[in-house]
Design an enzyme around this catalytic site. Sequence first.
Site, PDB file in Angstrom:
ATOM      1  N   ASP A 179      34.738   5.074  43.318  1.00 49.71           N
ATOM      2  CA  ASP A 179      35.614   4.579  44.370  1.00 49.71           C
ATOM      3  C   ASP A 179      36.803   5.517  44.274  1.00 49.71           C
ATOM      4  O   ASP A 179      37.609   5.393  43.343  1.00 49.71           O
ATOM      5  CB  ASP A 179      36.037   3.130  44.107  1.00 49.71           C
ATOM      6  CG  ASP A 179      36.918   2.618  45.229  1.00 49.71           C
ATOM      7  OD1 ASP A 179      37.817   3.365  45.661  1.00 49.71           O
ATOM      8  OD2 ASP A 179      36.725   1.484  45.677  1.00 49.71           O
ATOM      9  N   HIS A 180      36.890   6.480  45.180  1.00 47.51           N
ATOM     10  CA  HIS A 180      37.854   7.556  44.930  1.00 47.51           C
ATOM     11  C   HIS A 180      39.304   7.053  44.914  1.00 47.51           C
ATOM     12  O   HIS A 180      40.181   7.709  44.387  1.00 47.51           O
ATOM     13  CB  HIS A 180      37.659   8.733  45.899  1.00 47.51           C
ATOM     14  CG  HIS A 180      38.232   8.523  47.265  1.00 47.51           C
ATOM     15  ND1 HIS A 180      37.607   7.768  48.219  1.00 47.51           N
ATOM     16  CD2 HIS A 180      39.374   8.965  47.832  1.00 47.51           C
ATOM     17  CE1 HIS A 180      38.343   7.772  49.314  1.00 47.51           C
ATOM     18  NE2 HIS A 180      39.419   8.488  49.108  1.00 47.51           N
ATOM     19  N   HIS A 242      37.865   0.093  48.465  1.00 49.02           N
ATOM     20  CA  HIS A 242      39.225   0.556  48.148  1.00 49.02           C
ATOM     21  C   HIS A 242      40.257  -0.576  48.133  1.00 49.02           C
ATOM     22  O   HIS A 242      41.087  -0.672  47.242  1.00 49.02           O
ATOM     23  CB  HIS A 242      39.692   1.605  49.154  1.00 49.02           C
ATOM     24  CG  HIS A 242      38.721   2.724  49.375  1.00 49.02           C
ATOM     25  ND1 HIS A 242      37.944   3.235  48.365  1.00 49.02           N
ATOM     26  CD2 HIS A 242      38.390   3.430  50.485  1.00 49.02           C
ATOM     27  CE1 HIS A 242      37.187   4.215  48.847  1.00 49.02           C
ATOM     28  NE2 HIS A 242      37.438   4.340  50.131  1.00 49.02           N
TER      29      HIS A 242
HETATM   30  C1  BG6 Z   1      36.538   6.793  52.621  1.00 46.78           C
HETATM   31  C2  BG6 Z   1      36.138   6.188  53.941  1.00 46.78           C
HETATM   32  O1  BG6 Z   1      35.997   6.058  51.564  1.00 46.78           O
HETATM   33  O2  BG6 Z   1      37.952   6.814  52.518  1.00 46.78           O
HETATM   34  C3  BG6 Z   1      36.770   6.935  55.098  1.00 46.78           C
HETATM   35  O3  BG6 Z   1      34.727   6.232  54.070  1.00 46.78           O
HETATM   36  C4  BG6 Z   1      38.271   7.060  54.909  1.00 46.78           C
HETATM   37  O4  BG6 Z   1      36.484   6.298  56.332  1.00 46.78           O
HETATM   38  C5  BG6 Z   1      38.604   7.579  53.509  1.00 46.78           C
HETATM   39  O5  BG6 Z   1      38.777   7.937  55.895  1.00 46.78           O
HETATM   40  C6  BG6 Z   1      40.106   7.527  53.252  1.00 46.78           C
HETATM   41  O6  BG6 Z   1      40.390   8.193  52.050  1.00 46.78           O
HETATM   42  P1  BG6 Z   1      41.794   8.897  51.803  1.00 46.78           P
HETATM   43  O7  BG6 Z   1      41.753   9.329  50.381  1.00 46.78           O
HETATM   44  O8  BG6 Z   1      41.860  10.038  52.771  1.00 46.78           O
HETATM   45  O9  BG6 Z   1      42.845   7.870  52.110  1.00 46.78           O
END
Ligand code: BG6
Length: 505
Positions: A179-180, A242
């Site tokens: 989950d980045h 997230h």
């Molecule tokens: C991803 C989603 O997990 O997270 C995307 O699939 C989203 O839809 C993205 O744009 C947002 O990540 P960050 O790090 O750019 O806020």
Amino acid sequence: MNGAVFLIFGATGDLAKRKLFPAFYSLYREGKLNEHFAVIGLARRSRTNEQFREDLRDSINEFARHHVQDDEDWAKFAEHFEYLPLDINNVDGFRQLNTLTQQLDVKFQTNGNRLFYLALAPELFGNVSYNLREGGLLETTGWHRLVIEKPFGYDLESAGKLNQQLRQVFEEKDIYRIDHYLGKEMVQNIEVVRFANAFFEPLWNNKYIANIQITLGETVGVEDRGGYYDHSGALRDMAQNHMLQMLAMMAMEPPSRLHPEDIRDEKVKVLRSLRPFESAEEVTKNVVRGQYTAGQLNGKDMPAYRSEESVNPESNTETYLAARVFVDNFRWAGVPFYIRTGKRLPVKSTEVVVEFKNVPDNVYLANKHDLQPNLLVFRVNPMEGIYLQMNAKKPGAEGVIIPIAMDFCQSCQVGLNTPEAYERLIFDAMRGDSTYFTRWDEVAHAWQFVDAIAQAWKENSGDLAHYPAGSWGPDAANELLAADGFKWWPVNGQHEGEVIWASQS
Ligand code: BG6
């Protein structure tokens, strides 16, 4: 660090290009990846090592924090990378892959350690895992770990099936679910700020906190992912993972030890304590869903969601969601957690706001002075920092109280050159630290919670509200808080406090 061969499935895809390869380069340049590593890029299309390395250089120059210095330096790094075309349904290909992995293991002395990174559609996870085993890739003297990307299933049932397939081959301890958001600096900072400061933890409960707001706003639409997104929507794409992960970090109890399992145990307890929505009426009352129509963002005309490429022109998929969520435990009884996320909102910004309760009536009576509540804000993305709003006397003015702020802008001080989420996560997976990866029980509880919402929406598609691109979403999201006597605090540095004292760089 005892080295590893990284096998990247989906090596010609977007994630590899934008995030994974740049992360390898930054780790290498910063000494977190020594000479004992090799990367094998795997995808269906045929490509020579030379072509692969050229693409690699382009992606690093475009997306990495560090640019390639000179050819000699580059050659030293690039020789660690090889490409192998692979049909993931053909086990013979995996045997060939095993031979190459063994050769690279010897060449770069990686101690038989293997990290399989599946930057692939989840439907393929089961087959790839099975063929990894059949191809002999798990028979190694070192460790083997599997890193997988979201989405982990579509609902609890499909996630359960997916998990079963993986567990036939890998043990839970060897599965690293990304989950980045958990790799982001300020999300990791939540627990430090909470547990390392005497003036926060004693107040971190329903006696002193009025509500917590988590906003994850995006200006982008669905870009070229319309096909995936139209099937998923904001609930599955952002809230299940997230947003609930950030909520869990805010609400969890202090772990007894800083061990990955202890921290994940505490997060699971929060997810298990989320008050479930028992009926469609409860969902309507507590969850707002929206979809953007045509509008203007930063002076540019934006199309409606339904006109985006690969999106069903009659789609009822939500691109926005706001919800009132309760954590039914001793600490949080009665404290609403408001979460909201959306595409095509006015700003790209992720922030978590803790709104404290007002002081009891005293000489600074709220009605005389219109006291603003104290706020603690975690600025997660793109600006990183911590903001604290409190009340103080207006300098020089008799009897005037104003909100003032302490604004610690981490990205201004450290620069925007802090490690990217993927650098941290790859580094953690390599050293076997699973703290910031999601365990199966976390994923399952999160699905259980969002499944009830999805089910209610299925029964009642009339709930969908529309908002023009470039706005803050449907009005109903404001009414959700107004009904409790609250409002959404502005994000992206637009708080009301006058910054009287700010940390100096
Ligand atoms: C991803 C989603 O997990 O997270 C995307 O699939 C989203 O839809 C993205 O744009 C947002 O990540 P960050 O790090 O750019 O806020």
